[in-house]
Design a protein around this motif. Structure first.
Motif, PDB file in Angstrom:
ATOM      1  N   GLU A  18       9.654 123.559 -20.863  1.00  0.00           N
ATOM      2  CA  GLU A  18      11.205 123.922 -20.685  1.00  0.00           C
ATOM      3  C   GLU A  18      11.768 123.387 -19.527  1.00  0.00           C
ATOM      4  O   GLU A  18      11.525 122.869 -18.542  1.00  0.00           O
ATOM      5  N   ARG A  19      12.671 122.619 -20.079  1.00  0.00           N
ATOM      6  CA  ARG A  19      13.689 121.273 -19.333  1.00  0.00           C
ATOM      7  C   ARG A  19      12.826 120.693 -18.386  1.00  0.00           C
ATOM      8  O   ARG A  19      13.114 120.477 -17.074  1.00  0.00           O
ATOM      9  N   LEU A  20      11.977 119.906 -18.924  1.00  0.00           N
ATOM     10  CA  LEU A  20      11.181 118.989 -18.111  1.00  0.00           C
ATOM     11  C   LEU A  20      11.781 117.630 -17.790  1.00  0.00           C
ATOM     12  O   LEU A  20      12.507 117.191 -18.862  1.00  0.00           O
ATOM     13  N   VAL A  21      11.747 117.356 -16.822  1.00  0.00           N
ATOM     14  CA  VAL A  21      12.089 116.174 -16.169  1.00  0.00           C
ATOM     15  C   VAL A  21      10.721 115.409 -15.389  1.00  0.00           C
ATOM     16  O   VAL A  21      10.192 115.904 -14.464  1.00  0.00           O
ATOM     17  N   VAL A  22      10.739 114.411 -15.890  1.00  0.00           N
ATOM     18  CA  VAL A  22       9.473 113.419 -15.406  1.00  0.00           C
ATOM     19  C   VAL A  22      10.000 111.890 -14.922  1.00  0.00           C
ATOM     20  O   VAL A  22      10.765 111.237 -15.802  1.00  0.00           O
ATOM     21  N   LYS A  23       9.758 111.521 -13.827  1.00  0.00           N
ATOM     22  CA  LYS A  23      10.156 110.183 -13.222  1.00  0.00           C
ATOM     23  C   LYS A  23       9.128 109.143 -13.489  1.00  0.00           C
ATOM     24  O   LYS A  23       8.067 109.341 -13.545  1.00  0.00           O
ATOM     25  N   ASP A  24       9.902 107.990 -13.748  1.00  0.00           N
ATOM     26  CA  ASP A  24       9.059 106.607 -13.876  1.00  0.00           C
ATOM     27  C   ASP A  24       8.680 106.257 -12.338  1.00  0.00           C
ATOM     28  O   ASP A  24       9.151 106.760 -11.491  1.00  0.00           O
ATOM     29  N   LEU A  25       8.062 105.081 -12.429  1.00  0.00           N
ATOM     30  CA  LEU A  25       7.505 104.577 -11.154  1.00  0.00           C
ATOM     31  C   LEU A  25       8.659 104.050 -10.198  1.00  0.00           C
ATOM     32  O   LEU A  25       8.607 103.926  -9.040  1.00  0.00           O
ATOM     33  N   GLN A  26       9.818 103.922 -10.890  1.00  0.00           N
ATOM     34  CA  GLN A  26      11.149 103.355 -10.180  1.00  0.00           C
ATOM     35  C   GLN A  26      11.917 104.614  -9.656  1.00  0.00           C
ATOM     36  O   GLN A  26      12.992 104.519  -9.119  1.00  0.00           O
ATOM     37  N   ARG A  37       0.618 112.878 -14.562  1.00  0.00           N
ATOM     38  CA  ARG A  37       1.905 112.484 -14.146  1.00  0.00           C
ATOM     39  C   ARG A  37       2.573 113.490 -13.583  1.00  0.00           C
ATOM     40  O   ARG A  37       2.498 114.510 -14.159  1.00  0.00           O
ATOM     41  N   GLU A  38       3.057 113.469 -12.367  1.00  0.00           N
ATOM     42  CA  GLU A  38       3.991 114.439 -11.648  1.00  0.00           C
ATOM     43  C   GLU A  38       5.309 114.956 -12.366  1.00  0.00           C
ATOM     44  O   GLU A  38       5.944 114.115 -12.944  1.00  0.00           O
ATOM     45  N   ILE A  39       5.297 116.289 -12.463  1.00  0.00           N
ATOM     46  CA  ILE A  39       6.373 116.813 -13.260  1.00  0.00           C
ATOM     47  C   ILE A  39       7.566 116.996 -12.059  1.00  0.00           C
ATOM     48  O   ILE A  39       7.245 117.783 -10.908  1.00  0.00           O
ATOM     49  N   HIS A  40       8.795 116.179 -12.176  1.00  0.00           N
ATOM     50  CA  HIS A  40       9.592 116.480 -11.259  1.00  0.00           C
ATOM     51  C   HIS A  40      10.429 117.644 -11.108  1.00  0.00           C
ATOM     52  O   HIS A  40      10.643 118.408 -10.095  1.00  0.00           O
ATOM     53  N   SER A  41      10.561 118.245 -12.305  1.00  0.00           N
ATOM     54  CA  SER A  41      11.222 119.696 -12.518  1.00  0.00           C
ATOM     55  C   SER A  41      10.910 120.113 -14.000  1.00  0.00           C
ATOM     56  O   SER A  41      10.630 119.195 -14.788  1.00  0.00           O
ATOM     57  N   GLY A  42      11.247 121.460 -14.119  1.00  0.00           N
ATOM     58  CA  GLY A  42      10.971 122.196 -15.524  1.00  0.00           C
ATOM     59  C   GLY A  42       9.712 122.948 -15.205  1.00  0.00           C
ATOM     60  O   GLY A  42       9.267 123.159 -14.433  1.00  0.00           O
ATOM     61  N   ARG A  43       9.344 123.433 -16.582  1.00  0.00           N
ATOM     62  CA  ARG A  43       8.144 124.338 -16.395  1.00  0.00           C
ATOM     63  C   ARG A  43       7.114 124.168 -17.797  1.00  0.00           C
ATOM     64  O   ARG A  43       7.795 123.871 -18.666  1.00  0.00           O
ATOM     65  N   LEU A  44       6.007 124.437 -17.386  1.00  0.00           N
ATOM     66  CA  LEU A  44       5.030 123.921 -18.516  1.00  0.00           C
ATOM     67  C   LEU A  44       3.984 125.120 -18.574  1.00  0.00           C
ATOM     68  O   LEU A  44       3.394 125.415 -17.468  1.00  0.00           O
ATOM     69  N   ILE A  74      20.745 116.165 -30.137  1.00  0.00           N
ATOM     70  CA  ILE A  74      20.035 116.693 -28.883  1.00  0.00           C
ATOM     71  C   ILE A  74      19.166 118.133 -29.401  1.00  0.00           C
ATOM     72  O   ILE A  74      19.857 119.016 -29.776  1.00  0.00           O
ATOM     73  N   VAL A  75      17.942 118.119 -29.202  1.00  0.00           N
ATOM     74  CA  VAL A  75      17.208 119.277 -29.119  1.00  0.00           C
ATOM     75  C   VAL A  75      17.586 120.483 -28.354  1.00  0.00           C
ATOM     76  O   VAL A  75      17.717 120.001 -26.963  1.00  0.00           O
ATOM     77  N   GLY A  76      17.971 121.629 -28.399  1.00  0.00           N
ATOM     78  CA  GLY A  76      18.104 122.439 -27.809  1.00  0.00           C
ATOM     79  C   GLY A  76      17.053 123.150 -26.815  1.00  0.00           C
ATOM     80  O   GLY A  76      15.859 122.962 -27.123  1.00  0.00           O
ATOM     81  N   GLN A  77      17.274 124.116 -25.937  1.00  0.00           N
ATOM     82  CA  GLN A  77      16.361 124.412 -25.057  1.00  0.00           C
ATOM     83  C   GLN A  77      15.562 125.502 -25.702  1.00  0.00           C
ATOM     84  O   GLN A  77      14.195 125.895 -25.164  1.00  0.00           O
TER      85      GLN A  77
END
Length: 462
Positions: free
Chosen positions: A211-219, A258-265, A457-460
């Protein structure tokens, strides 16, 4: 080279390195592109071959760029020289590799599975480039397991099977059936019909929910941006996309690398967003990475030791933490037999680095599939494999899905995605698009979504 001889322009040659071959004009364009992403196109093309100014201490960039532009004008390989390679699509990066070979003076180009990471329109463009190079007098060796492409581009075809070549055949004098028979003389290509691949009922039981996953890269930039999906029991959910659109970050976030910045798994309703890798694996999540040599296995460790990886509770006794070697060697031998892994002398103490790519991939599958997984994340599972091994991998994936395992298939191979997926999403610039059934979308249309020409865009609630 152990025996035999190789002739180039009528003279016998014996190359000790790729550099020696390059000196006489033979160059390979590898399947995994070898470019420096932070360098510009011009810097990559001329790397190690830069023209110098009069004193020899500085690069003559003007002369370099003029030489490259001359090649571009002759071949039609139009690429912006000042852009960094990391900003380019895979198809354009491949053009840079070809320009690099031509800049070095290559007369013979060896292309290894050149369309494996390309969408259909990029493959069409590549074929036009190859035809232009042919008209310029360049010789091309096109290595591929895709018969349609071979018949589209080649003049002659040679089949390599078990390290031996067949007599070359003129394309006009043969057909796909004859070539297939040369590849599989026993008539067993181990293919699975589409109907057989789908011959089980889809389940509505949700296993993995994102759900609404946000993952950041190394930058610190969002590689995965507000992504949501559900994965059901026995479902093979295909994630199609051109390399570099967040696939690696997505897979690593699910497995816990890899760390999840926000969202839920969640898995079976249990929140694992902040859970460690060991917790996720204990709940049944497993991962087959795209790098079977560098990530999935340890080349210097034995086959037995590689099978033990990540399974410490089974590999050690309860008292003293000693490895139960005899038990594990027997277990490893059974797995190798079950998954048709060829080992010289059935020696499980052989270093894994000595196995072929196909046998190494089957070893990784054997290790992970034998642990009763509930969710399997597959990232490019058949990259670089021959047809027979690819079909075998598909068969094992299918069997695992039938047994109830939920499978997330991340791949750049459109044929693969369309063939074995129950449902397809497209990843582009860190977002998911589409949500198609394979029977409802063509390969070309899927390629348009992969290249960003189309978007949805895929919905939530997916």
């Amino acid at each position: 080279r152990d025996s035999g001889k190789m002739l180039f322009k009528g003279s016998e040659v014996d190359f000790g390195s790729p550099k020696e071959a390059l000196k006489v004009g033979i160059c390979i364009v590898p399947q995994v592109l070898e470019l420096v992403s932070s360098f510009t196109v011009a810097e990559n093309i001329a790397l190690g071959m830069e023209p110098k100014k009069m004193l020899g201490a500085f690069i003559d960039r003007q002369r370099r760029d003029e030489s490259i532009m001359e090649i571009i004008e002759k071949t039609g390989l139009d690429v912006p020289l000042s852009v960094t390679v990391g900003e380019l699509a895979i198809g354009v990066q491949q053009r840079v590799e070809i320009l690099k070979a031509l800049y070095s003076g290559a007369e013979v180009l060896i292309l290894d599975e050149p369309t494996s990471s390309l969408v259909p329109n990029e493959a069409d463009q590549l074929f036009q480039v190859l035809r232009n190079l042919k008209s310029m007098g360049k010789s091309i060796i096109f290595i591929s397991h895709k018969l349609r492409e071979v018949f589209d581009i080649a003049d002659r075809i040679t089949v390599i099977r078990n390290g031996k070549t067949s007599n070359p055949l003129q394309v006009l004098d043969t057909n796909p059936e004859e070539i297939s028979n040369l590849m599989f003389p026993d008539g067993k290509s181990r293919t699975l019909e589409t109907d057989q691949m789908k011959a089980f009922e889809r389940s509505n039981d949700v296993v993995l929910k994102i759900e609404r996953l946000v993952v950041k890269d190394l930058q610190g930039i969002s590689a995965i941006d507000d992504v949501s999906l559900t994965l059901r029991k026995s479902e093979i959910l295909g994630i199609a996309g051109v390399s570099g659109n967040g696939q690696k970050e997505f897979a690593e976030a699910i497995i816990g690398l890899r760390e999840i910045h926000s969202g839920r798994l969640t898995i079976f309703g249990k929140d694992i967003t902040k859970s460690q890798i060991t917790t996720r694996r204990s709940l049944g999540i497993t991962y087959i990475p795209d790098d079977r040599k560098g990530t999935a296995t340890i080349s210097s460790a034995t086959v037995t030791e590689n099978v033990m990886l990540g399974d410490h509770s089974l590999s050690t006794s309860k008292m003293g933490g000693l490895v139960k070697w005899k038990q594990y060697r027997n277990y490893c031998s059974k797995l190798c037999e079950e998954f048709h892994i060829s080992l010289p002398g059935n020696n499980t103490e052989l270093n894994a680095g000595k196995l072929s790519g196909g046998n190494l991939q089957k070893l990784v599958l054997a290790r992970e599939f034998s642990r009763n997984p509930k969710v399997v994340v597959l990232f490019q599972p058949t990259q670089g494999l021959d047809i027979s091994t690819t079909q075998y991998v598909y068969q094992r994936i299918h069997e695992l899905a039938v047994s109830g395992t939920a499978i997330l298939l991340i791949s750049m191979d459109l044929d693969e995605i369309l063939r074995i997926s129950d449902r397809i999403l497209v990843i582009f610039k860190g977002k998911l698009h589409g949500d198609f059934y394979p029977e409802d979308i063509s390969k070309r249309e899927l390629g348009l979504y992969m290249s960003g020409v189309k978007n949805k865009i895929v919905g939530q609630n997916q």
